[in-house]
Design a protein around this motif. Structure first.
Motif, PDB file in Angstrom:
ATOM      1  N   LEU A 122       0.833  -1.209   0.000  1.00 40.11           N
ATOM      2  CA  LEU A 122       0.000   0.000   0.000  1.00 40.11           C
ATOM      3  C   LEU A 122       0.866   1.256   0.000  1.00 40.11           C
ATOM      4  CD1 LEU A 122      -2.851  -0.972   2.497  1.00 40.11           C
ATOM      5  CD2 LEU A 122      -3.069  -0.586   0.039  1.00 40.11           C
ATOM      6  N   GLY A 123       1.949   1.221   0.775  1.00 44.41           N
ATOM      7  CA  GLY A 123       2.881   2.343   0.773  1.00 44.41           C
ATOM      8  C   GLY A 123       2.679   3.308   1.926  1.00 44.41           C
ATOM      9  N   ASP A 124       3.347   4.426   1.821  1.00 45.02           N
ATOM     10  CA  ASP A 124       3.346   5.458   2.861  1.00 45.02           C
ATOM     11  C   ASP A 124       1.920   5.930   3.146  1.00 45.02           C
ATOM     12  OD1 ASP A 124       3.725   7.696   4.450  1.00 45.02           O
ATOM     13  OD2 ASP A 124       5.546   8.300   3.410  1.00 45.02           O
ATOM     14  N   PRO A 125       1.511   5.953   4.421  1.00 49.67           N
ATOM     15  CA  PRO A 125       0.162   6.441   4.762  1.00 49.67           C
ATOM     16  C   PRO A 125      -0.111   7.855   4.254  1.00 49.67           C
ATOM     17  CG  PRO A 125       1.155   5.354   6.643  1.00 49.67           C
ATOM     18  CD  PRO A 125       2.223   5.450   5.598  1.00 49.67           C
ATOM     19  N   ALA A 126       0.918   8.678   4.203  1.00 53.19           N
ATOM     20  CA  ALA A 126       0.736  10.049   3.705  1.00 53.19           C
ATOM     21  C   ALA A 126       0.312  10.041   2.241  1.00 53.19           C
ATOM     22  CB  ALA A 126       2.024  10.844   3.882  1.00 53.19           C
ATOM     23  N   GLU A 127       0.873   9.109   1.474  1.00 54.69           N
ATOM     24  CA  GLU A 127       0.509   9.009   0.067  1.00 54.69           C
ATOM     25  C   GLU A 127      -0.923   8.493  -0.092  1.00 54.69           C
ATOM     26  OE1 GLU A 127       2.317   9.927  -2.624  1.00 54.69           O
ATOM     27  OE2 GLU A 127       3.681  10.811  -1.160  1.00 54.69           O
ATOM     28  N   ILE A 128      -1.298   7.537   0.746  1.00 56.16           N
ATOM     29  CA  ILE A 128      -2.665   7.012   0.699  1.00 56.16           C
ATOM     30  C   ILE A 128      -3.663   8.115   1.036  1.00 56.16           C
ATOM     31  CG2 ILE A 128      -4.262   5.324   1.672  1.00 56.16           C
ATOM     32  CD1 ILE A 128      -2.105   4.097  -0.046  1.00 56.16           C
ATOM     33  N   ALA A 129      -3.347   8.890   2.066  1.00 56.50           N
ATOM     34  CA  ALA A 129      -4.236   9.988   2.467  1.00 56.50           C
ATOM     35  C   ALA A 129      -4.387  11.002   1.341  1.00 56.50           C
ATOM     36  CB  ALA A 129      -3.691  10.661   3.727  1.00 56.50           C
ATOM     37  N   LYS A 130      -3.308  11.258   0.654  1.00 58.88           N
ATOM     38  CA  LYS A 130      -3.347  12.225  -0.452  1.00 58.88           C
ATOM     39  C   LYS A 130      -4.304  11.755  -1.547  1.00 58.88           C
ATOM     40  CE  LYS A 130       0.149  12.212  -3.120  1.00 58.88           C
ATOM     41  NZ  LYS A 130       1.560  12.295  -3.543  1.00 58.88           N
ATOM     42  N   ASN A 131      -4.330  10.455  -1.781  1.00 54.95           N
ATOM     43  CA  ASN A 131      -5.214   9.911  -2.813  1.00 54.95           C
ATOM     44  C   ASN A 131      -6.687   9.966  -2.409  1.00 54.95           C
ATOM     45  OD1 ASN A 131      -2.991   9.292  -4.409  1.00 54.95           O
ATOM     46  ND2 ASN A 131      -2.764   7.243  -3.513  1.00 54.95           N
ATOM     47  N   TYR A 132      -6.938   9.980  -1.106  1.00 53.21           N
ATOM     48  CA  TYR A 132      -8.316  10.001  -0.623  1.00 53.21           C
ATOM     49  C   TYR A 132      -8.906  11.404  -0.574  1.00 53.21           C
ATOM     50  CZ  TYR A 132      -8.971   5.126   0.787  1.00 53.21           C
ATOM     51  OH  TYR A 132      -9.162   3.773   0.788  1.00 53.21           O
ATOM     52  N   ARG A 133      -8.072  12.412  -0.649  1.00 51.46           N
ATOM     53  CA  ARG A 133      -8.590  13.775  -0.527  1.00 51.46           C
ATOM     54  C   ARG A 133      -9.502  14.118  -1.690  1.00 51.46           C
ATOM     55  NH1 ARG A 133      -3.156  15.077   1.006  1.00 51.46           N
ATOM     56  NH2 ARG A 133      -3.013  15.331   3.255  1.00 51.46           N
ATOM     57  N   ASP A 134     -10.541  14.897  -1.359  1.00 46.53           N
ATOM     58  CA  ASP A 134     -11.497  15.310  -2.390  1.00 46.53           C
ATOM     59  C   ASP A 134     -10.864  16.271  -3.384  1.00 46.53           C
ATOM     60  OD1 ASP A 134     -13.471  13.788  -1.269  1.00 46.53           O
ATOM     61  OD2 ASP A 134     -14.228  15.415  -0.003  1.00 46.53           O
ATOM     62  N   ALA A 135     -10.041  17.173  -2.869  1.00 42.06           N
ATOM     63  CA  ALA A 135      -9.439  18.201  -3.728  1.00 42.06           C
ATOM     64  C   ALA A 135      -7.971  17.878  -3.961  1.00 42.06           C
ATOM     65  CB  ALA A 135      -9.564  19.577  -3.069  1.00 42.06           C
ATOM     66  N   PRO A 136      -7.458  18.120  -5.136  1.00 44.17           N
ATOM     67  CA  PRO A 136      -6.039  17.876  -5.398  1.00 44.17           C
ATOM     68  C   PRO A 136      -5.173  18.838  -4.597  1.00 44.17           C
ATOM     69  CG  PRO A 136      -7.047  19.048  -7.235  1.00 44.17           C
ATOM     70  CD  PRO A 136      -8.154  18.661  -6.317  1.00 44.17           C
ATOM     71  N   SER A 137      -4.049  18.350  -4.112  1.00 42.23           N
ATOM     72  CA  SER A 137      -3.169  19.164  -3.263  1.00 42.23           C
ATOM     73  C   SER A 137      -1.927  19.555  -4.056  1.00 42.23           C
ATOM     74  CB  SER A 137      -2.775  18.376  -2.011  1.00 42.23           C
ATOM     75  OG  SER A 137      -2.299  17.091  -2.355  1.00 42.23           O
ATOM     76  N   TYR A 138      -2.090  20.600  -4.876  1.00 46.31           N
ATOM     77  CA  TYR A 138      -0.998  20.988  -5.751  1.00 46.31           C
ATOM     78  C   TYR A 138      -0.483  22.393  -5.480  1.00 46.31           C
ATOM     79  CZ  TYR A 138      -2.265  16.839  -8.371  1.00 46.31           C
ATOM     80  OH  TYR A 138      -2.530  15.549  -8.725  1.00 46.31           O
ATOM     81  N   LEU A 139      -0.716  22.927  -4.280  1.00 42.59           N
ATOM     82  CA  LEU A 139      -0.088  24.192  -3.922  1.00 42.59           C
ATOM     83  C   LEU A 139       1.423  24.025  -3.993  1.00 42.59           C
ATOM     84  CD1 LEU A 139      -0.249  27.069  -2.775  1.00 42.59           C
ATOM     85  CD2 LEU A 139      -0.238  26.058  -0.492  1.00 42.59           C
ATOM     86  N   ILE A 140       1.884  22.931  -3.448  1.00 43.85           N
ATOM     87  CA  ILE A 140       3.256  22.454  -3.610  1.00 43.85           C
ATOM     88  C   ILE A 140       3.099  21.081  -4.256  1.00 43.85           C
ATOM     89  CG2 ILE A 140       5.371  21.800  -2.374  1.00 43.85           C
ATOM     90  CD1 ILE A 140       4.857  24.759  -2.220  1.00 43.85           C
ATOM     91  N   GLY A 141       4.144  20.569  -4.864  1.00 43.07           N
ATOM     92  CA  GLY A 141       4.051  19.267  -5.515  1.00 43.07           C
ATOM     93  C   GLY A 141       3.465  18.209  -4.593  1.00 43.07           C
TER      94      GLY A 141
END
Length: 340
Positions: free
Chosen positions: A51-70
């Motif tokens: 599954l990988g890093d929990p932070a990466e999994i959480a990022k995929n679950y977010r409703d809005a894309p998080s691209y303020l920073i990469g």
């Protein structure tokens, strides 16, 4: 606490609270489906590693894309920014507060100066927040462009593995100390400390003669000379309160040592409060007469009311101190969830 539960906690803590329960159930179901019927710890680790890093999994679950920073840097960017924002805004508010109090006391400003200071404080907070966001963003943009890996920025030097879950301690909500609690404690200490050492003579009964002159001090409430005679004890209690708040900030949860320090502080505070409030000449000599004229009643009635206020204040202080001490030890006994 199970490895799967810790992993899910590490994912959901990065998500909006309203989404956490549903995503936790979904993620747990997915993990269990990927495991064999009689799975072992090694099987769990293998699935979690896939599954990988929990932070990466959480990022995929977010409703809005998080691209303020990469995307690879977003979580670390937000964590860093929140931490610096809290410190910067806290110092800014404290500076504005003390500057406003000193300016008010050393000038002929009337009570309307409070609104001016409040407006200045809001602008200072906004400008501070803008500066923090700007400079933190610049730093992360440079780091991303130079190819520094997020885990290197975080200081671990290694990529995430399931074994990292062994170092995770999940603090139950009832045991944790929120940032709001810490900020409120600092603010309260700043307010009462400033009033005691700087503005005690301004605590009184005010009357408004006309709109041009504004409020006029009719009489101070307390005997300033008496109260200031306790300044060494007040300073000790003030320092104890600051020490307790800083310790709360560091620990972020109730522990036995923190509960013990809290009990000592509650005891010192209660003793000091009783020493002061039981003084026969606690109130200003003109207070009773001025209040009796203001409310068109006898001085005996005013004295009786003040005695009642003193009695109620003593009862509330003692009960609050006992409860705060008990509650601290009660929360410290709540066990943290951990794999170890």
């Amino acid at each position: 606490m199970e490895w799967i539960d810790v992993y899910i906690h590490e994912v959901t803590k990065r998500l909006p609270e309203k989404q956490r329960n549903d995503i936790a159930l979904e993620l747990k179901s997915s993990i269990l489906d990927a495991l064999p019927e009689n799975y072992s710890l090694e099987d769990v680790k293998a699935v979690l590693e896939d599954l990988g890093d929990p932070a990466e999994i959480a990022k995929n679950y977010r409703d809005a894309p998080s691209y303020l920073i990469g995307p690879d840097y977003y979580d670390l960017f937000m964590t860093t920014m929140k931490m610096i924002l809290q410190l910067a805004i806290g110092f800014a508010v404290a500076f504005i507060f003390f500057e406003g109090v000193i300016t008010y006391l050393n000038s002929d400003q009337d009570w309307t100066y409070i609104f001016t200071a409040f407006g200045k404080g809001i602008w200072t907070v906004i400008s501070t927040a803008i500066q923090v966001v700007f400079w933190v963003a610049i730093v992360f943009i440079i780091m991303e462009r130079t190819g520094v890996a997020p885990y290197e920025i975080a200081g671990t030097g290694e990529k995430w593995t399931p074994d990292d879950l062994k170092n995770i301690t999940v603090i139950p909500k009832k045991k944790g100390i929120t940032k709001i609690d810490i900020f409120a404690a600092f603010l309260w200490t700043a307010i009462w400390g400033t009033i005691y050492f700087i503005a005690l003579d301004r605590v009184g009964i005010y009357t408004q003669n006309n709109q041009e002159t504004g409020l006029t001090l009719l009489t101070p409430i307390f005997n300033q000379e008496l109260l200031l005679s306790f300044w060494p004890l007040v300073l000790i209690v003030l320092l104890c309160e600051l020490t307790l708040t800083v310790y709360k900030w560091v620990k972020r949860q109730w522990t036995k040592s923190l509960a013990t320090i809290n009990t000592i502080y509650q005891l010192l505070y209660t003793i000091l409060f009783l020493l002061i409030i039981l003084q026969p000449n606690l109130f200003h000599s003109n207070l009773i007469n001025e209040l009796s004229q203001l409310f068109n009643t006898t001085t005996t009635s005013i004295s009786s009311i003040l005695d009642t206020i003193i009695g109620v204040s003593i009862a509330i202080t003692i009960i609050s101190a006992v409860y705060a001490s008990y509650d601290g030890f009660k929360k410290s006994k709540i066990k943290n969830d951990t794999l170890l």
